[in-house]
Design a protein around this motif. Structure first.
Motif, PDB file in Angstrom:
ATOM      1  N   ASN A   5       0.804  -1.228   0.000  1.00 52.66           N
ATOM      2  CA  ASN A   5       0.000   0.000   0.000  1.00 52.66           C
ATOM      3  C   ASN A   5       0.835   1.275   0.000  1.00 52.66           C
ATOM      4  O   ASN A   5       0.331   2.351   0.296  1.00 52.66           O
ATOM      5  CB  ASN A   5      -0.938   0.015   1.214  1.00 52.66           C
ATOM      6  N   VAL A   6       2.110   1.140  -0.327  1.00 53.09           N
ATOM      7  CA  VAL A   6       3.013   2.292  -0.334  1.00 53.09           C
ATOM      8  C   VAL A   6       2.741   3.146  -1.572  1.00 53.09           C
ATOM      9  O   VAL A   6       2.570   2.634  -2.672  1.00 53.09           O
ATOM     10  CB  VAL A   6       4.485   1.824  -0.314  1.00 53.09           C
ATOM     11  N   ALA A   7       2.705   4.454  -1.387  1.00 53.55           N
ATOM     12  CA  ALA A   7       2.511   5.394  -2.506  1.00 53.55           C
ATOM     13  C   ALA A   7       3.891   5.798  -3.039  1.00 53.55           C
ATOM     14  O   ALA A   7       4.616   6.550  -2.387  1.00 53.55           O
ATOM     15  CB  ALA A   7       1.740   6.617  -2.042  1.00 53.55           C
ATOM     16  N   TRP A   8       4.248   5.284  -4.210  1.00 50.31           N
ATOM     17  CA  TRP A   8       5.528   5.600  -4.847  1.00 50.31           C
ATOM     18  C   TRP A   8       5.396   6.852  -5.687  1.00 50.31           C
ATOM     19  O   TRP A   8       4.378   7.076  -6.334  1.00 50.31           O
ATOM     20  CB  TRP A   8       5.979   4.431  -5.727  1.00 50.31           C
ATOM     21  N   ARG A   9       6.434   7.695  -5.683  1.00 54.72           N
ATOM     22  CA  ARG A   9       6.475   8.917  -6.498  1.00 54.72           C
ATOM     23  C   ARG A   9       7.685   8.839  -7.414  1.00 54.72           C
ATOM     24  O   ARG A   9       8.795   8.553  -6.959  1.00 54.72           O
ATOM     25  CB  ARG A   9       6.607  10.155  -5.610  1.00 54.72           C
ATOM     26  N   GLU A  23      11.951   5.798  -8.292  1.00 52.65           N
ATOM     27  CA  GLU A  23      10.769   6.191  -7.548  1.00 52.65           C
ATOM     28  C   GLU A  23      11.136   6.168  -6.071  1.00 52.65           C
ATOM     29  O   GLU A  23      11.982   5.384  -5.647  1.00 52.65           O
ATOM     30  CB  GLU A  23       9.612   5.230  -7.816  1.00 52.65           C
ATOM     31  N   VAL A  24      10.494   7.024  -5.305  1.00 50.16           N
ATOM     32  CA  VAL A  24      10.718   7.083  -3.868  1.00 50.16           C
ATOM     33  C   VAL A  24       9.392   6.969  -3.140  1.00 50.16           C
ATOM     34  O   VAL A  24       8.336   7.307  -3.678  1.00 50.16           O
ATOM     35  CB  VAL A  24      11.450   8.385  -3.452  1.00 50.16           C
ATOM     36  N   ALA A  25       9.468   6.490  -1.918  1.00 47.98           N
ATOM     37  CA  ALA A  25       8.285   6.392  -1.057  1.00 47.98           C
ATOM     38  C   ALA A  25       8.761   6.578   0.375  1.00 47.98           C
ATOM     39  O   ALA A  25       9.948   6.414   0.684  1.00 47.98           O
ATOM     40  CB  ALA A  25       7.614   5.030  -1.226  1.00 47.98           C
ATOM     41  N   SER A  26       7.833   6.919   1.251  1.00 52.29           N
ATOM     42  CA  SER A  26       8.189   7.063   2.661  1.00 52.29           C
ATOM     43  C   SER A  26       7.186   6.307   3.521  1.00 52.29           C
ATOM     44  O   SER A  26       5.994   6.256   3.225  1.00 52.29           O
ATOM     45  CB  SER A  26       8.250   8.531   3.076  1.00 52.29           C
ATOM     46  N   ILE A  27       7.726   5.703   4.565  1.00 49.80           N
ATOM     47  CA  ILE A  27       6.928   5.042   5.593  1.00 49.80           C
ATOM     48  C   ILE A  27       7.482   5.544   6.916  1.00 49.80           C
ATOM     49  O   ILE A  27       8.554   5.120   7.345  1.00 49.80           O
ATOM     50  CB  ILE A  27       7.035   3.508   5.506  1.00 49.80           C
ATOM     51  N   GLY A  28       6.792   6.486   7.507  1.00 52.60           N
ATOM     52  CA  GLY A  28       7.286   7.075   8.749  1.00 52.60           C
ATOM     53  C   GLY A  28       8.628   7.739   8.524  1.00 52.60           C
ATOM     54  O   GLY A  28       8.768   8.606   7.669  1.00 52.60           O
ATOM     55  N   THR A  30      11.255   6.149   7.412  1.00 54.49           N
ATOM     56  CA  THR A  30      11.990   5.318   6.464  1.00 54.49           C
ATOM     57  C   THR A  30      11.691   5.759   5.044  1.00 54.49           C
ATOM     58  O   THR A  30      10.538   5.958   4.681  1.00 54.49           O
ATOM     59  CB  THR A  30      11.600   3.834   6.623  1.00 54.49           C
ATOM     60  N   MET A  31      12.734   5.920   4.251  1.00 54.56           N
ATOM     61  CA  MET A  31      12.594   6.254   2.838  1.00 54.56           C
ATOM     62  C   MET A  31      12.983   5.038   2.013  1.00 54.56           C
ATOM     63  O   MET A  31      13.926   4.326   2.358  1.00 54.56           O
ATOM     64  CB  MET A  31      13.495   7.439   2.477  1.00 54.56           C
ATOM     65  N   LEU A  32      12.259   4.822   0.923  1.00 60.06           N
ATOM     66  CA  LEU A  32      12.509   3.704   0.033  1.00 60.06           C
ATOM     67  C   LEU A  32      12.811   4.237  -1.360  1.00 60.06           C
ATOM     68  O   LEU A  32      12.216   5.220  -1.783  1.00 60.06           O
ATOM     69  CB  LEU A  32      11.279   2.789  -0.040  1.00 60.06           C
ATOM     70  N   VAL A  33      13.713   3.580  -2.060  1.00 61.64           N
ATOM     71  CA  VAL A  33      14.081   3.964  -3.419  1.00 61.64           C
ATOM     72  C   VAL A  33      14.051   2.698  -4.266  1.00 61.64           C
ATOM     73  O   VAL A  33      14.539   1.648  -3.837  1.00 61.64           O
ATOM     74  CB  VAL A  33      15.498   4.585  -3.471  1.00 61.64           C
ATOM     75  N   ARG A  34      13.460   2.799  -5.469  1.00 63.64           N
ATOM     76  CA  ARG A  34      13.437   1.648  -6.372  1.00 63.64           C
ATOM     77  C   ARG A  34      13.572   2.109  -7.813  1.00 63.64           C
ATOM     78  O   ARG A  34      13.348   3.274  -8.133  1.00 63.64           O
ATOM     79  CB  ARG A  34      12.157   0.829  -6.205  1.00 63.64           C
ATOM     80  N   ASP A  35      13.910   1.171  -8.675  1.00 63.36           N
ATOM     81  CA  ASP A  35      13.977   1.406 -10.115  1.00 63.36           C
ATOM     82  C   ASP A  35      12.554   1.349 -10.654  1.00 63.36           C
ATOM     83  O   ASP A  35      11.876   0.335 -10.501  1.00 63.36           O
ATOM     84  CB  ASP A  35      14.846   0.324 -10.761  1.00 63.36           C
TER      85      ASP A  35
END
Length: 61
Positions: A5-9, A23-28, A30-35
């Motif tokens: 349910n993460v909103a990727w930008r 693309e990046v997303a945040s959970i609290g 924590t930051m996430l990065v993906r191709d």
């Protein structure tokens, strides 16, 4: 970590026809990065403070 349910930008400098799209997303805190071309592939997980340093380093390239 459940990422269903993460909103990727998509990064503002990414282009649909380019080969360097992330693309990046945040959970609290924590930051996430993906191709963006491989959404089910590996993700980089960083603390928000680490992400700031990461983003600043990329901008200097």
């Amino acid at each position: 970590m459940d990422l269903s349910n993460v909103a990727w930008r998509k990064a503002s400098r990414s282009h649909d026809d380019g080969d360097q799209c992330i693309e990046v997303a945040s959970i609290g805190e924590t930051m996430l990065v993906r191709d963006s071309k491989d959404p089910d592939g590996p993700k980089v997980t960083l603390a928000r403070s680490e992400f700031r340093h990461f983003a600043a380093a990329i901008k200097r390239l």
